[in-house]
Design an enzyme around this catalytic site. Structure first.
Site, short mmCIF file in Angstrom:
data_model
loop_
_atom_site.label_atom_id
_atom_site.label_comp_id
_atom_site.label_asym_id
_atom_site.label_seq_id
_atom_site.Cartn_x
_atom_site.Cartn_y
_atom_site.Cartn_z
N GLY A 25 25.57 -6.87 9.99
CA GLY A 25 24.99 -8.29 10.42
C GLY A 25 24.04 -8.23 11.60
O GLY A 25 23.11 -7.42 11.37
N GLU B 50 24.97 -1.73 11.04
CA GLU B 50 24.00 -1.97 9.98
C GLU B 50 23.50 -3.40 10.20
O GLU B 50 24.02 -4.34 10.15
CB GLU B 50 24.44 -1.97 8.65
CG GLU B 50 25.14 -0.29 8.30
CD GLU B 50 23.71 0.73 8.09
OE1 GLU B 50 22.86 0.15 8.36
OE2 GLU B 50 24.37 1.66 8.45
N CYS C 277 18.55 -7.89 4.73
CA CYS C 277 18.12 -7.19 5.97
C CYS C 277 16.99 -6.12 5.61
O CYS C 277 16.39 -5.89 6.72
CB CYS C 277 19.44 -6.37 6.40
SG CYS C 277 19.87 -4.98 5.52
N GLU D 221 13.41 -12.10 13.13
CA GLU D 221 13.62 -11.76 11.96
C GLU D 221 13.67 -13.07 11.18
O GLU D 221 14.32 -13.88 11.31
CB GLU D 221 14.77 -10.96 12.02
CG GLU D 221 15.09 -10.55 10.25
CD GLU D 221 16.51 -9.81 10.13
OE1 GLU D 221 16.72 -9.16 9.09
OE2 GLU D 221 17.14 -9.60 11.20
#
Length: 495
Positions: free
Chosen positions: A219, A241, A275, A369
């Protein structure tokens, strides 16, 4: 209500509920929940050594493989329902890659479980040394919504291979996928040792209060900090992660046609909601204009003149995330080469492939991001300027380099990232022989292949000594002669 150290439960709930990694969550207060009975049951079954045996691990992995083969259409449909993802992407991301990982674990399980001999120094002879990988115990896996089966089952493969009991907590954001995960795992796997918990913030909060032997979370960084705080109470190790802004360097030595195809493919896969998606491009000024023209033609070739009508392009998970993308683009200082907010549609959560040339490095677009189909492009005078730009920011989860060998090696040696892919994007994570994980703000720990097995295992050191020889010089009282010999042996490097 529960607290984590000095963090009040209301604040903890807000953090845990931030998208359960990047989407909406229900933060409505509910009566207190406890999963201690489930946890105690798993601890009891683990203590019976049920999961330690090769036979149990192998059977569960084979059952997982069987589940993926038999139910692949149901899994793909759940992904399509939750994320409006193209069928090919749904199958590849949440079925095929997991199948590869599962079969790799099945093939290598016996060798992974074998004790690994290591050398024994002369000072400990006669004797032997080896390492045994033991299961850590009862572990918790908290999945993500963007690849809901992948983010839960990939680490679960490692937990099963290692011989752990496990609670799986899928993301509540991808609702149909979470329900199907529960249904299928209960149908195919040993429910005495593997449990599924559904729900949102209150359920996650209750789980985090239990003394697991390992926590695995996929996440964002804000939630990860709360999870680390919860884990610290029990000194529980964690694997995180996360994500970040994964840059692409395109040097003037690159094959621009191939670079355009592979960047577009990696960026617009899952509508950018990965991601490891390329976050922005740093391109040599000499080839920037040419590359941008090639990229625009490539996008049209892949997704048509109107990507909204393309069956190969997905949608954004929810309106909250859609609005976040809109806000990222505000006052970015760049120029839209294609896409942009004017062609986006909130009603069906469509956000077009958007390419932004020359945004301000200090804009939100270049600070946060993106996690969506927006691709900023900045020009640099040379590769060293690109390296300096990357190193001035947080370490990314992935780094992509399109160049000849000499330039790519220079970049690899002068940057830090979770992983690197040269002349491609995203696909480094599909090699089970490579560890996948971040560094610093982009993550902690790694998995895939053997690393998944190792993540959920304790490396137990074993030294076995012979008894047929037992020199008296080892024991007190220590004579002057023994001390003199000892100093000479070590200081002069005899041993």
């Amino acid at each position: 209500q529960s607290t984590w150290g000095n963090i009040p439960s209301s604040m903890a709930s807000t953090a845990v509920g931030l998208a359960h990694s990047r989407g909406e969550a229900n933060t409505t207060a509910v009566p207190s929940i406890t999963y201690k009975p489930i946890f105690d049951e798993l601890q009891s079954n683990f203590s019976k050594q049920i999961t330690v045996e090769y036979k149990w691990r192998y059977k569960q992995l084979k059952q997982l493989e069987k589940m993926l083969v038999e139910k692949h259409e149901d899994i793909s449909q759940a992904i399509i329902t939750d994320l409006a993802r193209p069928p090919a992407q749904a199958f590849l991301g949440d079925v095929a890659t997991i199948l590869d990982e599962c079969r790799f674990a099945i093939k290598n399980l016996r060798s992974w479980m074998k004790p690994k001999s290591v050398s024994t120094p002369i000072t400990l002879q006669p004797g032997s040394s080896y390492v045994v990988h033991q299961p850590k115990g009862v572990v918790l896996i908290i999945g993500a919504w963007n690849v809901p089966f992948n983010a839960t089952l990939m680490p679960l493969i490692g937990a099963i291979a290692a011989g752990c009991c496990c609670i799986v907590k899928p993301s509540e954001i991808s609702e149909q996928s979470s329900k199907l995960i529960e249904k299928l795992l209960n149908e195919y796997l040993d429910t005495n040792c593997i449990k599924v918990v559904l729900g949102g913030v209150p359920e996650t909060t209750a789980l985090l209060e239990l003394p697991f032997n390992h926590l695995f979370y996929t996440g964002n960084g804000m939630v990860a900090k709360v999870i680390m705080q919860a884990a610290a109470k029990n000194l529980t190790p964690v694997t995180l992660e996360l994500g970040g802004k994964s840059p692409v360097i395109i040097d003037r030595t690159a094959n621009l046609e191939v670079a355009a195809r592979r960047v577009a493919d990696g960026k617009f896969l899952c509508a950018g909601q990965l991601c490891i998606a390329p976050d922005y491009i740093l391109i040599h000024s000499e080839v920037a204009d040419r590359f941008q023209n090639i990229l625009l033609k490539t996008i049209e070739t892949m997704l048509g003149s109107d990507p909204k009508l393309s069956s190969s392009f997905g949608r954004i998970i929810n309106t909250r995330h859609w609005n976040r993308l809109n806000n990222l683009l505000k006052d970015n200082g760049g120029r839209y080469l294609t896409g942009g907010p004017d062609t986006a549609s909130e009603s069906d959560k469509y956000y077009p492939p958007t390419v932004v040339s020359g945004p301000s490095p200090t804009s939100r677009l270049m600070q946060e991001e993106i996690f969506g189909p927006i691709l900023p492009i900045l020009t640099v005078a040379n590769v060293d300027e690109a390296i300096e730009f990357i190193n001035a920011r947080e370490n990314p989860l992935a780094l992509y380099v399109f160049s000849d060998d000499s330039v790519s090696k220079w970049v690899i040696n002068h940057t830090i990232s979770g992983g690197v892919c040269v002349n491609d994007t995203v696909f480094h994570v599909t090699n089970p022989n490579l560890p996948f994980g971040g560094i610093g703000p982009s993550g902690m720990g790694s998995y895939h292949g053997f690393k998944s097995f190792a993540t959920f295992s304790h490396e137990r050191a074993v030294l076995s000594r012979a008894t047929w020889i037992d020199p008296s010089q080892r024991y007190a009282p220590y004579t002057e002669q023994v001390v003199k010999f000892m100093k000479s042996a070590f200081l002069k490097g005899w041993v």
